[in-house]
Structures are given as structure tokens and as C-alpha cells.
Design a protein around this motif. Structure first.
Motif, short mmCIF file in Angstrom:
data_model
loop_
_atom_site.label_atom_id
_atom_site.label_comp_id
_atom_site.label_asym_id
_atom_site.label_seq_id
_atom_site.Cartn_x
_atom_site.Cartn_y
_atom_site.Cartn_z
N ALA A 135 45.39 35.02 35.92
CA ALA A 135 44.21 35.76 36.36
C ALA A 135 43.82 36.83 35.35
N ALA A 136 44.82 37.55 34.85
CA ALA A 136 44.55 38.61 33.86
C ALA A 136 43.99 38.02 32.58
N LYS A 137 44.52 36.88 32.17
CA LYS A 137 44.03 36.23 30.96
C LYS A 137 42.59 35.76 31.14
N ASP A 138 42.30 35.19 32.31
CA ASP A 138 40.95 34.70 32.57
C ASP A 138 39.90 35.81 32.54
N HIS A 139 40.30 37.01 32.97
CA HIS A 139 39.36 38.13 33.04
C HIS A 139 39.49 39.11 31.88
N GLY A 140 40.44 38.87 30.97
CA GLY A 140 40.63 39.78 29.85
C GLY A 140 41.14 41.14 30.29
#
Length: 385
Positions: A135-140
Motif C-alpha cells: 500500500a505504501a509503495k502504491d501511494h509513494g
């Protein structure tokens, strides 16, 4: 005989230490690590669900110089408020998550600039790392792994007996390794303790074992005076070794006070451009004027000045002339009068009753010239030496 002008010597500004090499992350528009300037953070004391009050406090913190703000998120109502707060805040908002992993996802979805997680008290946190990392990777969205002595994982307490530097570091690096398994390294780490000695050693060990940017803090540092001393000692010891990329001074005081202390610590170490600085003697039996009163009146008269001006207010002939000469503007007082120095030169001698008025007048002239010359600005700070 021709007088030789003494003037103010040009002293090159050198960093207190070479900064530790670390990877860089972006907390909204604020770069952290990788040689970026050390940033100052604080945390709101309002209920996050009270959007108006929280935004008002964030505005006050922004005005005081805060660069990143953290907000607590213990309830669903707080999580529901994050999107509005993150959108309307003038500075990046970090969501502070404990106990419930679902709020980590809520904060990421809300558009927070980063999320702080406490692996020691989030239920089944390790089992959710893969989902959180994705999730963090998807949203930067960067993740701060925030280990605290007061909420250390039970298995590490059993292993070490208490929150030792080694326990704090092992906890942080273990959690970081779980994120690394899922190719997520957009991480910042903190290992906080209320004892500056333990805290310093924990960060020293951590700095040797990873290249993640580090957020410094003495947790539960105490009331304003005690907490200021503990934080200044700990931050000074670490920053003087090049360790530390962001700081938060944790005080039992209004958040804006934390920011003022943090900024002053960075200025004192030469890690941030100095602003207005009053250099004044502590007074002694040699003083022939009331230095305390003089310094207070000059400080009050220059309140709001936003240029890096050093003003020396000295009360005797021992150190007075030298300190006044080294400052941008200064006075060496005695025998009912004061010698006024500007850029190392005596420009006039005035009666004691005119010292404050004259210093303020000359300071305004210098400030105007500095602004015209494009010299950096900032809010005033006062150092009494």
C-alpha cells in the motif's frame, strides 16, 4: 598615526561534522536524509477528529517554523479526519499509528505524507508488513519505524531485561528487514528513550548498522526546562557526529515551544542559518550597568526582526569591547555610557539612557541593508551567553 580599522573578520562557516551518509526519502515536499538539511518536527495535542482545532494548531506550528507535523490516530473518527487535514495543512502531515493496523491503511489512503508505525504495540504487525509495504509503495508513502522504550516488543524485553540500546536497535532493524523482504526501503527510523545516555548509544549503534535516515528524539523528555536540557545534550552529541536527519523536542509544553527549542539547537550547531541572536554577558561584580534589563529591553525592541543579525549587549570593559566588536552590532557599557560598535567599528558613544534606543535604531538600519542585499531571513531567536 593612522588608525587601523579592526572590523569583523571573515570566518568561513564550517559544518560541525560531516553528515552521516544516508538514503533520502521525501516526506511530502520535505527531503529527509541524503544530505538534506535537518528538519524540525512537532506533534499536535488536539484530538485529530476535531479538524478545525487541529488545523489551527498546525497553522501555529507552521508559523513557529515547524516543517513536518505528526497527528495521533487512535480512533476511527481520527482516521476519518486525516484526508481533510492532510489536504489543508501547509506542511506535511504524518499519521501516528498505534495498536490498530487498519489505521495504517487509512492514513495511506488519506494521503498523509508519511505514516509512523510502532511495531511494539500494533497487534500482529509483522503479519501485515507485506500489505502495508504494498500500500505504501502504491501511494509513494514513506514509513517511519518508531521504536520507543516504553512500548518495546515483549520478546525483546524478555531477551534483554529492559529497553537497552541493543534492544531498541534490534527492534528497529528487525522491522526494517521485514519491509526489505518486500522490496520496500522508503523508511525512516527512530529509537527513542527518556534517558539521553541510552538514547545516544542506541542511535550511535543504529547509525553504524544501516543507511536509513534517522529521526532523533528523547521521548518523554519532561517539562520545558528539563526537556530542553536533555534534548539539547542528546541532539548535540549525535548531530556533532553527523548523526540525525530530523528532530523532535518532546516537551510537556505547547508544541510551538518544541519547535523553537529545536530550531535553536540547530542554529547553535551551525546546522541552520542563525537568525537574530543577542549575545549578552551573565553579569558579575564588574558590571556597571543592569545587563539583564538592558538585554531584555533590546530583545523586546527587536522582536520580529527576520534577519541573521548578531547583537552584543555587554556590561563591562573586560570582554565587552571584544564581544561588541565581533558582533554585527554591539555595545560595551560602563561609567554611565556605552560605546556603540557597528561591524567592528566604534561609531558613537552614548549615555546609558540612550543605549537601547541607539541599538534598536542601528539594528533597523542594518536589517534594512541586509534585506536589500538578499541576506537570508528567519524568525528571531535569542541566545544569552
Amino acid at each position: 598615526m593612522t588608525a587601523i580599522p579592526l572590523g569583523v573578520p571573515e570566518v568561513p562557516v564550517r559544518p560541525i561534522a560531516e553528515r552521516r551518509a544516508s538514503r533520502r526519502i521525501q516526506v511530502g515536499p520535505v527531503p529527509v536524509g541524503g544530505g538534506a538539511p535537518v528538519s524540525v518536527q512537532s506533534m499536535t495535542t488536539t484530538r485529530t477528529s476535531d479538524i478545525g482545532a487541529t488545523l489551527q494548531q498546525i497553522a501555529e506550528l507552521t508559523a513557529s517554523g515547524c516543517q513536518i507535523v505528526r497527528v495521533a490516530c487512535p480512533t476511527q473518527d481520527d482516521a476519518d479526519a486525516l484526508a481533510t487535514i492532510a489536504r489543508k495543512s501547509q506542511i506535511p502531515v504524518i499519521a501516528d499509528i498505534h495498536f490498530q493496523p487498519k489505521y495504517v491503511f487509512a492514513a495511506i489512503e488519506a494521503g498523509c505524507a508519511a505514516v509512523r508505525v510502532n511495531p511494539g504495540n500494533i497487534k500482529q504487525f509483522d503479519d501485515r508488513v507485506k500489505e502495508i509495504a504494498q500500500a505504501a509503495k502504491d501511494h509513494g508513502t514513506p514509513i517511519r519505524i518508531g521504536v520507543n522504550a516504553g512500548s518495546l516488543d515483549r520478546r525483546l524485553l524478555q531477551k534483554y531485561g529492559k529497553a537497552t540500546p541493543e534492544a531498541l536497535v534490534e527492534s528497529a532493524l528487525w522491522e526494517a528487514s521485514l519491509f526489505e523482504e518486500h522490496d520496500f526501503r522508503d523508511i525512516k527510523i527512530s529509537v527513542k528513550h527518556n534517558d539521553p545516555v541510552v538514547m545516544i548509544e542506541a542511535y550511535r549503534q543504529l547509525a553504524e548498522q544501516c543507511d536509513y535516515p534517522l529521526h532523533l528524539g528523547v521521548t518523554e523528555a519532561g517539562p520545558a526546562f528539563q526537556g530542553t536540557i536533555k534534548s539539547a545534550v542528546a541532539f548535540g552529541a549525535l548531530l556533532s557526529r553527523g548523526i540525525g536527519d530530523t528532530i523532535r523536542v518532546s516537551l510537556s509544553a505547547p508544541p510551538a515551544e518544541e519547535v523553537k527549542v529545536g530550531i535553536q539547537i540547530l542554529e547553535s550547531l551551525g546546522l541552520r542559518q542563525r537568525r537574530l541572536e543577542i549575545v549578552s554577558c551573565p553579569s558579575c561584580g564588574r558590571a556597571q550597568v543592569d545587563v539583564y534589563k538592558l538585554a531584555d529591553e533590546v530583545t523586546a525592541g527587536l522582536e520580529g526582526m527576520e534577519v541573521p543579525l548578531r547583537v552584543a549587549v555587554m556590561g563591562c570593559v573586560v570582554n565587552g569591547p571584544g564581544e561588541a566588536r565581533e558582533a554585527d552590532l554591539g555595545v560595551a557599557s560602563g561609567n554611565g555610557k556605552g560605546q556603540i560598535f557597528v561591524k567592528g567599528e566604534v561609531i558613537k558613544t552614548v549615555p546609558e539612557s540612550k543605549i537601547v534606543e541607539t541599538l534598536i535604531e542601528e539594528a533597523m538600519k542594518l536589517a534594512e541593508q541586509m534585506e536589500q542585499d538578499g541576506v537570508g531571513s528567519g524568525e528571531p531567536a535569542v541566545t544569552v551567553s
